[in-house]
Design a protein around this motif. Structure first.
Motif, PDB file in Angstrom:
ATOM      1  N   GLU A 110       0.735  -1.411   0.424  1.00  0.00           N
ATOM      2  CA  GLU A 110      -0.173  -0.016   0.021  1.00  0.00           C
ATOM      3  C   GLU A 110       0.657   1.112   0.147  1.00  0.00           C
ATOM      4  N   GLU A 111       2.252   1.310   0.500  1.00  0.00           N
ATOM      5  CA  GLU A 111       2.735   2.253   0.627  1.00  0.00           C
ATOM      6  C   GLU A 111       3.501   2.929  -0.924  1.00  0.00           C
ATOM      7  N   GLY A 112       3.670   1.864  -0.872  1.00  0.00           N
ATOM      8  CA  GLY A 112       4.351   1.521  -2.775  1.00  0.00           C
ATOM      9  C   GLY A 112       3.630   2.271  -3.775  1.00  0.00           C
ATOM     10  N   GLU A 113       1.776   2.140  -3.241  1.00  0.00           N
ATOM     11  CA  GLU A 113       1.311   2.032  -4.176  1.00  0.00           C
ATOM     12  C   GLU A 113       0.322   4.235  -4.144  1.00  0.00           C
ATOM     13  N   LYS A 114       0.446   4.168  -2.852  1.00  0.00           N
ATOM     14  CA  LYS A 114       0.362   5.650  -2.536  1.00  0.00           C
ATOM     15  C   LYS A 114       1.382   6.598  -3.594  1.00  0.00           C
ATOM     16  N   LEU A 115       2.555   6.507  -2.861  1.00  0.00           N
ATOM     17  CA  LEU A 115       3.145   6.579  -3.992  1.00  0.00           C
ATOM     18  C   LEU A 115       3.218   7.403  -5.681  1.00  0.00           C
ATOM     19  N   GLU A 116       3.171   6.271  -5.790  1.00  0.00           N
ATOM     20  CA  GLU A 116       2.972   6.265  -7.361  1.00  0.00           C
ATOM     21  C   GLU A 116       1.225   7.295  -7.397  1.00  0.00           C
ATOM     22  N   ARG A 117       0.520   7.102  -6.815  1.00  0.00           N
ATOM     23  CA  ARG A 117      -0.709   8.142  -6.740  1.00  0.00           C
ATOM     24  C   ARG A 117      -0.217   9.626  -6.719  1.00  0.00           C
ATOM     25  N   GLU A 118       0.535   9.849  -6.176  1.00  0.00           N
ATOM     26  CA  GLU A 118       1.113  10.971  -5.457  1.00  0.00           C
ATOM     27  C   GLU A 118       1.839  11.363  -7.077  1.00  0.00           C
ATOM     28  N   ILE A 119       2.977  10.602  -7.915  1.00  0.00           N
ATOM     29  CA  ILE A 119       3.377  10.334  -8.763  1.00  0.00           C
ATOM     30  C   ILE A 119       2.940  11.026  -9.902  1.00  0.00           C
ATOM     31  N   VAL A 120       1.916  10.650  -9.674  1.00  0.00           N
ATOM     32  CA  VAL A 120       0.945  10.854 -10.847  1.00  0.00           C
ATOM     33  C   VAL A 120       0.469  11.920 -11.126  1.00  0.00           C
ATOM     34  N   GLN A 121      -0.322  12.203  -9.719  1.00  0.00           N
ATOM     35  CA  GLN A 121      -0.754  13.520  -9.580  1.00  0.00           C
ATOM     36  C   GLN A 121       0.118  14.506  -9.848  1.00  0.00           C
ATOM     37  N   VAL A 122       0.748  14.250  -9.675  1.00  0.00           N
ATOM     38  CA  VAL A 122       2.138  15.720  -9.881  1.00  0.00           C
ATOM     39  C   VAL A 122       2.638  15.597 -11.345  1.00  0.00           C
ATOM     40  N   ALA A 123       2.753  14.906 -12.256  1.00  0.00           N
ATOM     41  CA  ALA A 123       3.124  14.648 -13.600  1.00  0.00           C
ATOM     42  C   ALA A 123       1.383  14.859 -14.173  1.00  0.00           C
ATOM     43  N   ARG A 124       0.313  14.759 -13.533  1.00  0.00           N
ATOM     44  CA  ARG A 124      -0.669  15.304 -14.584  1.00  0.00           C
ATOM     45  C   ARG A 124      -1.106  16.452 -14.814  1.00  0.00           C
ATOM     46  N   SER A 125      -0.406  17.638 -12.920  1.00  0.00           N
ATOM     47  CA  SER A 125      -1.053  18.893 -13.333  1.00  0.00           C
ATOM     48  C   SER A 125       0.253  19.213 -14.163  1.00  0.00           C
ATOM     49  N   TYR A 126       0.850  18.934 -14.617  1.00  0.00           N
ATOM     50  CA  TYR A 126       2.285  19.123 -16.019  1.00  0.00           C
ATOM     51  C   TYR A 126       1.457  19.089 -16.700  1.00  0.00           C
ATOM     52  N   ASN A 127       0.505  18.324 -17.808  1.00  0.00           N
ATOM     53  CA  ASN A 127       0.339  17.052 -18.353  1.00  0.00           C
ATOM     54  C   ASN A 127       1.697  16.455 -18.888  1.00  0.00           C
ATOM     55  N   ALA A 128       2.664  15.776 -17.589  1.00  0.00           N
ATOM     56  CA  ALA A 128       3.213  15.226 -18.315  1.00  0.00           C
ATOM     57  C   ALA A 128       2.876  13.856 -17.664  1.00  0.00           C
ATOM     58  N   ARG A 129       3.478  12.484 -18.445  1.00  0.00           N
ATOM     59  CA  ARG A 129       3.133  11.062 -18.309  1.00  0.00           C
ATOM     60  C   ARG A 129       4.212  10.439 -17.612  1.00  0.00           C
ATOM     61  N   VAL A 130       4.140   8.784 -17.370  1.00  0.00           N
ATOM     62  CA  VAL A 130       5.245   8.414 -16.787  1.00  0.00           C
ATOM     63  C   VAL A 130       4.856   7.090 -16.952  1.00  0.00           C
ATOM     64  N   ILE A 131       5.916   6.381 -17.316  1.00  0.00           N
ATOM     65  CA  ILE A 131       5.997   5.101 -17.727  1.00  0.00           C
ATOM     66  C   ILE A 131       6.969   4.113 -16.264  1.00  0.00           C
ATOM     67  N   GLY A 132       6.320   3.469 -16.130  1.00  0.00           N
ATOM     68  CA  GLY A 132       6.808   2.667 -14.780  1.00  0.00           C
ATOM     69  C   GLY A 132       5.517   2.868 -14.003  1.00  0.00           C
ATOM     70  N   PRO A 133       6.471   2.573 -12.738  1.00  0.00           N
ATOM     71  CA  PRO A 133       7.356   2.227 -12.453  1.00  0.00           C
ATOM     72  C   PRO A 133       7.859   0.470 -12.120  1.00  0.00           C
ATOM     73  N   ASN A 134       8.889   0.203 -11.861  1.00  0.00           N
ATOM     74  CA  ASN A 134       9.603  -0.473 -12.150  1.00  0.00           C
ATOM     75  C   ASN A 134       9.119  -1.584 -12.793  1.00  0.00           C
ATOM     76  N   CYS A 135      10.224  -1.163 -14.049  1.00  0.00           N
ATOM     77  CA  CYS A 135      10.093  -0.964 -15.904  1.00  0.00           C
ATOM     78  C   CYS A 135      11.319  -0.682 -16.629  1.00  0.00           C
TER      79      CYS A 135
END
Lengths: 471, 471
Positions: A110-135
């Motif tokens: 769950e901790e890791g899942e939360k981090l992912e949500r945070e990352i996507v939120q940050v990225a999306r707010s700048y119209n950036a997109r994320v590939i991964g993590p763990n890739c």
């Protein structure tokens, strides 16, 4: 529109930052940088490492914000808990594409899942997109953009070519890339999605459907988060280009495995596979099939039907192929009298030519193959031609490579795919390579050859269905 | 007794005659002679060719009767209709073993079948036995007796070793021989039976069961003429050594194929496979399985149970293996608390060690594998260990080969087989070779690795059953 811009940044960046570059050649952060600076990519590359002056001749910055340039793409090799902050730094610098190589996210709980949500939120707010993590990121053959942490000495990169590959598994990706490179099957674009926290197969498919460099798309999927989108993307894509899918999660153990790997529980396999099939995907059951189908679909024309003619100089493997023909929905072509007459007249007496399979016997020469294949290419009773070679047999001369080159162009004109089988060691592989230079696929077992022939037949049926508007 | 004498002549002849030797390097009759004189066989070799003085430095005789020596083994490359007369000439010269390479017999119809009957009658009346026709004969690694018409430049020969192979198909044989040679799996004896007009699998099994050079027997069968004899031979052999069988004739088309190939109609596949299985054979479904099972059985100890532990530095292939684990009758080992504690304590923080599969992640080194494998070898909860390697990953150092050498000896002591998977290109294959030097098999796909693990488990159960006297 926004995804398109991000995908442009991901595949065709003018500048790339490696966040977490390392001086230690054994570390992932070293090799990612090396792949970007030594394997042909011509864009501007920056490294972030607070402790180093420069690595591999690339000047290092203490932080992303110190890079005196805007960046299009950032590749992150950082601790999971540091990732959100790093992503913020990257999007502040204008990055529209973010690849997170590091693991330690959703697959850890769950901790890791939360981090992912945070990352996507940050990225999306700048119209950036994320590939991964763990890739392992991206390989684009057209500009040699390469974020793999596998050194070229250990992992071949394919040249430009028709196959695009999207995968949740980095390991499968490496096998696909190397197998493609070894047989001369070029790859247009490759994306390793890992935990797939943001950018999805569906979005990539929409992009690749329009990508002129891509003719066939293969995917390895451990779970389907956005079923409807994926199905509609497959439907639209498969009308134009074959989409081959290897889906895991057949059993409870597999579903557990997928969770442990990329952090998602797969749904019901049969239902999912059925829906993908209905949408137009060609379903592979194994990694061999995923590759074998892609190769056949990339190289061969689609058949008009399922009637197969075999030609061989060593019958054993043909017998096992016959044994499975009906399991694959294929039929043994019933040769017409005129074809049989021609085979009988034009082939030497030592052959067993008055039937399908045509057995040229161990005494066969390349000229016998030429004669038999020419006759079968002209027969209206045959849709798919399957030569099974025994390259070890002394009488079979090396003229077979040029015979097959000629067969290749004639098969395309005739719209009759040619799918071969040959098993053996180094000499056999060298002959296989020569035949495959003409884009005629040669498989290492009868089952693999048959399944590849099936994929051509199946996609011809799928495309017909999709184009007719039926669903 | 008589069969034994003939088999001695077939495998260990002091003198061999090649009837139908040819001067033309493209002809079968040239290469058979070459295989006998250039690849290490030390017996006396004679050639029969009415038109030549000598071939390859071997003096030619106009007929068999002119050879000024008795012969033990005759290899015939002659027209089918001339074969009975040639066989008579050979047995007159004392030959107890006859190999008929030529085709044109039963596979051509009634005329050919009659010729076969005639040949067997002649041979039997002299206590000689026939192999073939329509075959590639014999390879015996211990005296390098080699009647193959495939030049060594085109077809590798394996060194001495534990595997014996009996096959109705020459083509499959070549693949098996080359695959064995390439991975360093030695072969004791190989016999290509072709139409199998006389000597049968049952008789060869009885012989190989007692052969000290042979530890594992693999067979490719297109039909079963002497069911009872074969089943009882399998039963007696499988008590001592694993017998792996690939049987064709699953479908009507396959049965037709078998007829066209070696001239016999296969019976009901399911019934036949069931009977073979009951007798103790390990049934393979594909040529890959035939080879993969033989390799695992030749190299690895038998497990005590079916509980599998996975260790990997790249999880994708493990996920697909988990997906099929139960299909193969295997179970994911439920690690005990002490083992989990040790994994957690002794492995670095970047690993996901608190579970099975143990994911060492892309950062794994050979030392991480060593730690994990040592712990699993000592765990009472684990019967079979399956390391899945990503050799392409930069952090994985080449010390892995010596780690696996150590694991190999410990696994034998512990009676826990180790079966690996690794996929990729040239570098991966080079690492696979290094690991396989320790007789730990490494397979190219998760499915192949799983099925090989299954074969070990299955044979341990079969042997237990046979030795207990149950049927």
């Amino acid at each position: 529109m926004k995804a398109k811009e991000a995908l442009k940044a991901l595949f065709y960046p003018d500048s790339v930052a490696v966040v977490g570059a390392s001086r230690n050649p054994r570390k992932i952060g070293y090799q990612v940088l090396r792949s970007l600076v030594e394997y042909g990519y011509q864009g501007r590359v920056y490294a972030v490492n607070p402790a180093a002056e420069s690595i591999l001749g690339v000047r290092c910055y203490r932080s992303i914000s110190e890079i005196p340039d805007s960046i299009d793409l950032a590749v992150l090799i950082v601790k999971a808990e540091d990732a959100p902050k790093a992503v913020r730094g990257c999007v502040d610098k204008g990055a529209k594409g973010i690849i997170i190589v590091s693991g330690g996210f959703k697959e850890r709980g769950e901790e890791g899942e939360k981090l992912e949500r945070e990352i996507v939120q940050v990225a999306r707010s700048y119209n950036a997109r994320v590939i991964g993590p763990n890739c392992i990121g991206i390989y684009n053959s057209s500009n040699r953009l390469d974020t793999l942490f596998q050194a070229a000495e250990r992992c071949l990169r394919p040249d430009k070519g028709p196959l695009a590959f999207i995968s949740q598994s980095g390991t499968f990706s490496l096998a696909m890339l190397e197998w493609a490179a070894e047989c001369g099957l070029g790859v247009s674009k490759f994306v390793s999605l890992g935990n797939r926290c943001d950018l999805t197969e569906a979005e990539l498919l929409e992009y690749l459907a329009e990508d002129p460099d891509t003719q066939v798309i293969a995917m390895y999927i451990e779970s389907i988060p956005d079923g409807r989108k994926l199905l509609s993307a497959i439907r639209r894509t498969a009308e134009k280009k074959p989409v081959v899918v290897l889906l895991v999660g057949r059993t409870e153990e597999g579903a557990i495995g997928a969770k442990f790997h990329t952090g998602r529980l797969a749904g019901d396999y049969r239902r999912a596979a059925g829906a993908l099939r209905q949408a137009g995907a060609i379903i592979a059951d194994t990694i061999y099939q995923l590759f074998d189908y892609a190769k056949a679909l990339a190289w061969q024309p689609l058949p008009q039907g399922n009637r197969v003619a075999f030609v061989t100089n060593g019958a054993g493997p043909v017998v096992t192929a016959l044994d499975r023909l009906s399991e694959w929905g294929l039929r043994l072509a019933d040769l017409d009298a005129a074809t049989i007459q021609r085979l009988r007249d034009e082939l030497p007496a030592y052959t067993q030519a008055e039937q399908n399979p045509v057995d040229l016997t161990g005494s066969a020469t390349s000229s016998d193959f030429k004669t038999a294949l020419s006759i079968l290419l002209e027969s209206k009773a045959v849709d798919i031609i399957m030569p099974f070679f025994v390259f070890q047999d002394t009488p079979l001369d090396e003229g077979i490579a040029s015979v097959m080159a000629e067969v290749s162009s004639r098969s395309k004109e005739a719209g009759k795919p040619v799918v071969c089988c040959a098993m053996g060691g180094p000499y056999t592989r060298s002959m296989v390579s020569k035949v495959e230079e003409s884009r005629i696929p040669v498989y290492e077992s009868p089952e693999r050859a048959l399944s590849a022939a099936w994929s051509l037949y199946m996609y011809s049926a799928v495309r017909k269905r999709l184009r007719s508007g039926a669903t």
